[in-house]
Design a protein around this motif. Structure first.
Motif, mmCIF file in Angstrom:
data_model
loop_
_atom_site.group_PDB
_atom_site.id
_atom_site.type_symbol
_atom_site.label_atom_id
_atom_site.label_comp_id
_atom_site.label_asym_id
_atom_site.label_seq_id
_atom_site.Cartn_x
_atom_site.Cartn_y
_atom_site.Cartn_z
ATOM 1 N N ARG A 82 0.704 -1.097 -0.035
ATOM 2 C CA ARG A 82 -0.169 0.193 0.065
ATOM 3 C C ARG A 82 0.942 1.315 -0.008
ATOM 4 O O ARG A 82 0.688 2.178 -0.896
ATOM 5 C CB ARG A 82 -0.912 -0.094 1.100
ATOM 6 N N ALA A 85 2.614 2.088 -3.142
ATOM 7 C CA ALA A 85 1.503 2.628 -4.454
ATOM 8 C C ALA A 85 1.341 3.967 -4.215
ATOM 9 O O ALA A 85 1.224 4.743 -4.845
ATOM 10 C CB ALA A 85 0.368 1.877 -4.265
ATOM 11 N N ASN A 88 4.207 5.797 -5.381
ATOM 12 C CA ASN A 88 4.503 5.565 -6.521
ATOM 13 C C ASN A 88 5.795 5.284 -7.054
ATOM 14 O O ASN A 88 6.302 5.445 -8.133
ATOM 15 C CB ASN A 88 3.931 6.863 -7.546
ATOM 16 N N GLU A 120 6.830 -3.770 -9.002
ATOM 17 C CA GLU A 120 5.769 -2.883 -9.453
ATOM 18 C C GLU A 120 5.573 -3.315 -10.885
ATOM 19 O O GLU A 120 6.353 -3.330 -11.820
ATOM 20 C CB GLU A 120 6.179 -1.385 -9.667
ATOM 21 N N GLN A 156 -3.448 -3.603 -5.649
ATOM 22 C CA GLN A 156 -3.887 -3.253 -7.370
ATOM 23 C C GLN A 156 -4.488 -2.041 -7.448
ATOM 24 O O GLN A 156 -5.680 -1.844 -7.162
ATOM 25 C CB GLN A 156 -4.289 -4.452 -8.001
ATOM 26 N N GLU A 157 -3.929 -1.140 -8.493
ATOM 27 C CA GLU A 157 -4.351 0.043 -8.729
ATOM 28 C C GLU A 157 -5.514 -0.022 -9.550
ATOM 29 O O GLU A 157 -5.842 -1.050 -10.330
ATOM 30 C CB GLU A 157 -3.407 0.888 -9.151
ATOM 31 N N GLY A 158 -6.599 0.973 -9.636
ATOM 32 C CA GLY A 158 -7.581 0.879 -10.724
ATOM 33 C C GLY A 158 -7.444 0.580 -12.072
ATOM 34 O O GLY A 158 -7.955 -0.119 -13.041
ATOM 35 N N LYS A 161 -2.286 -1.614 -12.361
ATOM 36 C CA LYS A 161 -0.771 -1.838 -11.910
ATOM 37 C C LYS A 161 -0.927 -2.692 -10.344
ATOM 38 O O LYS A 161 -1.648 -2.404 -9.728
ATOM 39 C CB LYS A 161 -0.009 -0.668 -11.726
ATOM 40 N N TRP A 163 1.440 -3.834 -6.876
ATOM 41 C CA TRP A 163 2.518 -3.471 -6.103
ATOM 42 C C TRP A 163 2.663 -4.878 -5.363
ATOM 43 O O TRP A 163 1.878 -4.960 -4.311
ATOM 44 C CB TRP A 163 2.337 -2.239 -5.193
#
Length: 170
Positions: A82, A85, A88, A120, A156-158, A161, A163
């Motif tokens: 978290r 992310a 970044n 990533e 997981q990002e929207g 991607k 991490w």
């Protein structure tokens, strides 16, 4: 003549059916376009065990003992995924300057840190494990015979991607 033309037509039709991947599947560099791997709820329940099984197979082949899942290591991994992310960037220090050892102590893990591997990527957990195994430094962590416990987590990002953080301890 008619028979020959008919056979040529059938052959060309068969070849065209076999020809290429769907449009857009191959990038301008000639390589397959990266597909987004979406982690479902079912995947989320299975991922730790898929990674554990695969890693234990690799460890067994190298002569290292098997690992077991550890909830505290998984909690530390989740915190770091978290945080990466949010920052970044994939690196081993938290936004508050914390190290992997600090994160283990915060979740109450009293064992020894063997190592942490991070990524990533848009790749699946097994593709990521394969990528880690290709690099000598992360491979050494994953196959360290002193390791007995594992924690793995991700965010997981929207956009897809992921991490990944995998932590080994003893």
């Amino acid at each position: 003549m008619l028979r020959r033309n008919l056979l040529i037509g059938i052959a060309l039709g068969a070849l065209s059916a076999c020809s290429s991947a769907p449009r857009g599947a191959i990038g301008p560099d000639g390589l397959p376009v990266q597909q987004v791997y979406r982690i479902t709820e079912q995947d989320a329940a299975e991922i730790p065990f898929r990674v554990l099984d695969a890693l234990n197979t690799l460890r067994g082949a190298s002569g290292a003992g098997p690992l077991v899942l550890n909830a505290e290591l998984t909690a530390a991994a989740a915190t770091h995924s978290r945080d990466m992310a949010i920052q970044n960037r994939p690196w081993h220090f938290g936004s508050d300057g914390s190290s992997p050892v600090d994160r283990l102590r915060r979740v109450g893990y009293n064992g020894q840190l063997i190592g942490e591997v991070i990524s990533e990527t848009f790749e699946t957990e097994l593709e990521t494990l394969g990528a880690w195994m290709q690099k000598p430094d992360t491979r050494a962590v994953l196959l360290d015979p002193a390791a007995t416990q594992m924690g793995i987590s991700w965010l997981q990002e929207g956009g897809g991607k992921i991490w990944w953080t995998l932590v080994l301890g003893s």
